[in-house]
Design an enzyme around this catalytic site. Sequence first.
Site, PDB file in Angstrom:
ATOM      1  N   THR A  15      25.405  72.564  25.553  1.00  0.00           N
ATOM      2  CA  THR A  15      24.776  72.249  27.353  1.00  0.00           C
ATOM      3  C   THR A  15      25.977  72.227  27.923  1.00  0.00           C
ATOM      4  OG1 THR A  15      23.083  70.309  26.193  1.00  0.00           O
ATOM      5  CG2 THR A  15      23.752  70.530  28.801  1.00  0.00           C
ATOM      6  N   THR A 167      30.209  58.263  17.569  1.00  0.00           N
ATOM      7  CA  THR A 167      28.920  57.913  17.230  1.00  0.00           C
ATOM      8  C   THR A 167      27.836  58.369  18.830  1.00  0.00           C
ATOM      9  OG1 THR A 167      28.658  56.780  15.470  1.00  0.00           O
ATOM     10  CG2 THR A 167      26.686  56.822  16.127  1.00  0.00           C
ATOM     11  N   CYS A 279      24.872  49.143  11.236  1.00  0.00           N
ATOM     12  CA  CYS A 279      24.923  48.442  12.507  1.00  0.00           C
ATOM     13  C   CYS A 279      26.688  49.270  13.319  1.00  0.00           C
ATOM     14  CB  CYS A 279      26.255  47.298  12.776  1.00  0.00           C
ATOM     15  SG  CYS A 279      24.897  46.309  11.555  1.00  0.00           S
TER      16      CYS A 279
HETATM   17  N1  ASP Z   1      21.024  69.784  21.903  1.00  0.00           N
HETATM   18  C1  ASP Z   1      22.484  70.162  22.758  1.00  0.00           C
HETATM   19  C2  ASP Z   1      23.215  70.294  21.770  1.00  0.00           C
HETATM   20  O1  ASP Z   1      23.912  69.090  21.114  1.00  0.00           O
HETATM   21  C3  ASP Z   1      22.953  69.183  23.321  1.00  0.00           C
HETATM   22  C4  ASP Z   1      24.380  68.704  24.206  1.00  0.00           C
HETATM   23  O2  ASP Z   1      25.009  70.192  24.458  1.00  0.00           O
HETATM   24  O3  ASP Z   1      24.177  67.347  24.584  1.00  0.00           O
HETATM   25  O4  ASP Z   1      23.443  71.284  21.248  1.00  0.00           O
END
Ligand code: ASP
Length: 342
Positions: A15, A167, A279
Amino acid sequence: MREQASILIIYTGGTIGMVQEPKTCVLTPLTFENLYKYLPVLENFHYHFDFYTFKPLLDSSNMSPAFWVELAKVIEENYETFDCFVVLHGTDTMAYTASALSFMLENLNKPVILTGSQLPMGWVRTDGRENFINSIEIAAASEQDTPLVPEVAICFDNRLYRGNRTTKFNAEHFGAFVSGNYPVLADVGVNIRYHHEWILKPNFRKLKVHKELDSNIAILKLFPGINENSVRCMLATKGLKAVILETFGAGNAPTVAWFLDVLKEAVDKGIILFNVTQCSGGTVEIGKYETSVELGKIGVIGGYDITTESAVTKLMYLLGCGLPKEEVERLLQVSLRGEMTV
Ligand code: ASP
């Protein structure tokens, strides 16, 4: 701070690199040329930037061990030329990539900072701008010519995390990552506060890049009601070398006979069973509860407080080294890159 730090920005996709075409509103990947248009502040840095773009760019859900090898190669080939590396990456599997790189880049003495964003760079409210700029600052930070963060880290939402401790835990909030078992390496506010006591020290040895990853592994996530057929099927997978058992709490599992029998059969066949807790905080302690005593007797290896992402990539790395099974099992219980608290 080196005014003249040279930084290789490696763009893998995700993104963060997206901008919206004004006419069509379609999201398209950013190019190096228009990076300065979206981030004019980059001109103020006086760093030397270079840009490496993967083709095709990947949504990080399509990430693979083969891609990690290509990424590690880019770092290896440019290691002497650049002071540090900023990797723009999708958030979905960023924690896996950061973990994989930490194992593949043995004797890393330069910063490799991964970042991304929840909103595209071209959007007014994007978190990408801040994440990117913070990553650049942190990657370039040094004292007496020694980088402050000579390890693989994730910079996100004003925090710096050890890569192999993170994570992704939130698909919506700007604070998308958590490091449940290790403190943050730095906090970004008016000043960037580095927590030196938690950051790995450089060893000044020559970088060694491991390019063999063996993905003959699986994850078996336990749940109440898990059935014998599916467990048997998974453990009968052809070529399977290791299984991450995602257990309850401090490493606990059902004590029903069929379950323990199937695990025992797998161990007898030479499959490594690695116990990692479901967890996001806390550690596996085999033998603490009755529900894990038998796992220990069968030969299940405890993963302490390692994340699943780190367990996956550590197994791929160790199996890729072609070591005997006993040595893989021994090294699974040793912290190699600060990935667990032993
Ligand atoms: N689907 C995208 C990715 O992991 C989400 C992101 O970039 O935040 O490439």
